[in-house]
Design a protein around this motif. Structure first.
Motif, PDB file in Angstrom:
ATOM      1  N   UNK A   1       0.795  -1.227   0.000  1.00 59.08           N
ATOM      2  CA  UNK A   1       0.000   0.000   0.000  1.00 59.08           C
ATOM      3  C   UNK A   1       0.822   1.269   0.000  1.00 59.08           C
ATOM      4  N   UNK A   2       2.149   1.133   0.085  1.00 53.26           N
ATOM      5  CA  UNK A   2       3.016   2.315   0.103  1.00 53.26           C
ATOM      6  C   UNK A   2       3.198   2.882  -1.304  1.00 53.26           C
TER       7      UNK A   2
ATOM      8  N   UNK B   1       1.614   2.354  -6.483  1.00 55.98           N
ATOM      9  CA  UNK B   1       1.428   1.842  -5.123  1.00 55.98           C
ATOM     10  C   UNK B   1       1.818   0.378  -5.087  1.00 55.98           C
ATOM     11  N   UNK B   2       2.492  -0.037  -4.026  1.00 52.10           N
ATOM     12  CA  UNK B   2       2.909  -1.433  -3.878  1.00 52.10           C
ATOM     13  C   UNK B   2       1.677  -2.298  -3.615  1.00 52.10           C
ATOM     14  N   UNK B   3       1.395  -3.178  -4.559  1.00 54.84           N
ATOM     15  CA  UNK B   3       0.226  -4.048  -4.461  1.00 54.84           C
ATOM     16  C   UNK B   3       0.589  -5.395  -3.836  1.00 54.84           C
ATOM     17  N   UNK B   4       1.821  -5.816  -4.016  1.00 52.08           N
ATOM     18  CA  UNK B   4       2.290  -7.103  -3.500  1.00 52.08           C
ATOM     19  C   UNK B   4       3.811  -7.089  -3.575  1.00 52.08           C
ATOM     20  N   UNK B   5       4.439  -8.108  -3.010  1.00 58.42           N
ATOM     21  CA  UNK B   5       5.885  -8.236  -3.191  1.00 58.42           C
ATOM     22  C   UNK B   5       6.255  -9.702  -3.333  1.00 58.42           C
ATOM     23  N   UNK B   6       7.437  -9.933  -3.914  1.00 59.38           N
ATOM     24  CA  UNK B   6       7.894 -11.291  -4.202  1.00 59.38           C
ATOM     25  C   UNK B   6       9.158 -11.575  -3.408  1.00 59.38           C
ATOM     26  N   UNK B   7       9.171 -12.728  -2.769  1.00 59.36           N
ATOM     27  CA  UNK B   7      10.290 -13.058  -1.896  1.00 59.36           C
ATOM     28  C   UNK B   7      10.801 -14.464  -2.177  1.00 59.36           C
TER      29      UNK B   7
ATOM     30  N   UNK C   1       9.035  -5.701  -5.907  1.00 64.23           N
ATOM     31  CA  UNK C   1       7.786  -5.081  -5.484  1.00 64.23           C
ATOM     32  C   UNK C   1       6.874  -5.007  -6.702  1.00 64.23           C
ATOM     33  N   UNK C   2       5.632  -5.440  -6.545  1.00 66.56           N
ATOM     34  CA  UNK C   2       4.655  -5.320  -7.627  1.00 66.56           C
ATOM     35  C   UNK C   2       3.950  -3.978  -7.465  1.00 66.56           C
ATOM     36  N   UNK C   3       4.219  -3.069  -8.380  1.00 68.43           N
ATOM     37  CA  UNK C   3       3.740  -1.691  -8.292  1.00 68.43           C
ATOM     38  C   UNK C   3       2.657  -1.458  -9.332  1.00 68.43           C
ATOM     39  N   UNK C   4       1.533  -0.930  -8.882  1.00 67.36           N
ATOM     40  CA  UNK C   4       0.426  -0.654  -9.795  1.00 67.36           C
ATOM     41  C   UNK C   4       0.187   0.841  -9.864  1.00 67.36           C
ATOM     42  N   UNK C   5       0.115   1.362 -11.102  1.00 72.76           N
ATOM     43  CA  UNK C   5       0.000   2.805 -11.288  1.00 72.76           C
ATOM     44  C   UNK C   5      -1.439   3.275 -11.455  1.00 72.76           C
ATOM     45  N   UNK C   6      -2.326   2.405 -11.938  1.00 72.44           N
ATOM     46  CA  UNK C   6      -3.709   2.827 -12.165  1.00 72.44           C
ATOM     47  C   UNK C   6      -4.628   1.643 -12.382  1.00 72.44           C
ATOM     48  N   UNK C   7      -5.950   1.931 -12.418  1.00 75.88           N
ATOM     49  CA  UNK C   7      -6.938   0.862 -12.532  1.00 75.88           C
ATOM     50  C   UNK C   7      -6.831   0.112 -13.858  1.00 75.88           C
ATOM     51  N   UNK C   8      -6.503   0.837 -14.915  1.00 71.52           N
ATOM     52  CA  UNK C   8      -6.466   0.220 -16.243  1.00 71.52           C
ATOM     53  C   UNK C   8      -5.083  -0.277 -16.613  1.00 71.52           C
ATOM     54  N   UNK C   9      -4.163  -0.242 -15.680  1.00 67.14           N
ATOM     55  CA  UNK C   9      -2.812  -0.713 -15.953  1.00 67.14           C
ATOM     56  C   UNK C   9      -2.489  -1.892 -15.042  1.00 67.14           C
ATOM     57  N   UNK C  10      -1.848  -2.884 -15.605  1.00 72.14           N
ATOM     58  CA  UNK C  10      -1.437  -4.029 -14.801  1.00 72.14           C
ATOM     59  C   UNK C  10      -0.238  -3.660 -13.933  1.00 72.14           C
ATOM     60  N   UNK C  11      -0.005  -4.470 -12.914  1.00 71.65           N
ATOM     61  CA  UNK C  11       1.129  -4.223 -12.021  1.00 71.65           C
ATOM     62  C   UNK C  11       2.443  -4.473 -12.758  1.00 71.65           C
ATOM     63  N   UNK C  12       3.462  -3.741 -12.355  1.00 67.68           N
ATOM     64  CA  UNK C  12       4.812  -3.931 -12.876  1.00 67.68           C
ATOM     65  C   UNK C  12       5.734  -4.214 -11.700  1.00 67.68           C
TER      66      UNK C  12
END
Length: 220
Positions: free
Chosen positions: A96-97, A109-115, A125-136
Motif C-alpha cells: 500500500x506504500x 502503489x505497492x500491491x504485492x511483493x515477491x520473496x 515489489x509489484x507496483x500498480x499505477x492505475x486501474x487500467x494498468x497491470x502491475x509492474x
C-alpha cells in the motif's frame, strides 16, 4: 522461484515433529533494512495473553498449501525477541506504500511483493499505477529509502519496471491494439459476415425502405 506475500496470508503452519497445525499466518513483520520477512505472527486457537510469532529463520519450507517448521517450539512470544517486537510496534508500510523516484516521479502503489522462500528476502515489489494498468515489478535494489509516507526509488527507476514473472498483466490499450490486429489478420471475414447480415435484413419486410427495389433474387 519467488512467492508472493499474498500467498502467505492465512496459510497454515504445520510442525514436522508431530504434524500439528500451529496456527495460520496472520501478519508479516518486515525488516526494511534487510528488505526481508523477519517473522510472521500466527492466529492460534485458544486464549493467548501475548501474540505468538515465528521468526522466519525457523521456517523449514514454504509449500503450495502450508508452511512447515521443525517443531512447535518455533512459535515464541513476541516479547521474547525485542527486535521483532520493535518491528511489530513501529511498522513501516510496504504493502500500500507509494513509490516515488528521487526525481519526484510517482511510479504507483505497492500491491504485492515477491520473496525467496528459502530466506525470506524480498526481491521485487509489484507496483500498480492505475486501474487500467497491470502491475509492474520493481527490483528492491532500486529502493533507497523506506519512509513512513513513501518508498523512495533511484532516479530513472521507471525504466526498470517490468512485467511480473508468471502473472498475466493486461494493459487495455495493448489489448485493444492486439484485438484490432487479430481482426485485420482474419482476411476480411468480419466484413463478409456483416455483408451477409445486411442482405438478410433487406430480405425481411420491415428491413426494406419504401424506395427499395425488390429483395435480391426476386423479379419486379
Amino acid at each position: 522461484m519467488f512467492y508472493t506475500s499474498k500467498k502467505l496470508m492465512g496459510m497454515p503452519v504445520v510442525s514436522l515433529a508431530d504434524g500439528h497445525q500451529l496456527g495460520r499466518i496472520k501478519r508479516l513483520l518486515i525488516d526494511h533494512q534487510q528488505m526481508a520477512i523477519a517473522a510472521f505472527t500466527v492466529d492460534r486457537k485458544g486464549w493467548f495473553k501475548e501474540q505468538p510469532v515465528i521468526p522466519y529463520s525457523h521456517v523449514k519450507s514454504v509449500g503450495s498449501h502450508a508452511v512447515t517448521v521443525d517443531e512447535a517450539a518455533a512459535v515464541v512470544k513476541l516479547s521474547s525477541l525485542p527486535e521483532l517486537e520493535a518491528l511489530a510496534k513501529h511498522p513501516l508500510p510496504l504493502l500500500g506504500a507509494r513509490v516515488i523516484t528521487e526525481e519526484g516521479t510517482v511510479l504507483g502503489v505497492v500491491e504485492d511483493f515477491r520473496f525467496d522462500p528459502q530466506d525470506g528476502k524480498i526481491h521485487y515489489l509489484d507496483v500498480k499505477a492505475g486501474l487500467l494498468q497491470g502491475a509492474r515489478s520493481l527490483e528492491t535494489a532500486q529502493i533507497i529509502i523506506c519512509g513512513r509516507d513513501a518508498l523512495i526509488a533511484r532516479a530513472g527507476a521507471e525504466e526498470a519496471l517490468q512485467k511480473p514473472g508468471g502473472l498475466l498483466s493486461i494493459n487495455w490499450q495493448d489489448a485493444c491494439k492486439n484485438a484490432g490486429k487479430t481482426l485485420d489478420s482474419a482476411g476480411g471475414i468480419p466484413r463478409k459476415v456483416g455483408e451477409t447480415v445486411n442482405r438478410y435484413w433487406r430480405r425481411l419486410p420491415f428491413g426494406q425502405k419504401k424506395d427499395d427495389g425488390p429483395p435480391p433474387g426476386q423479379d419486379s
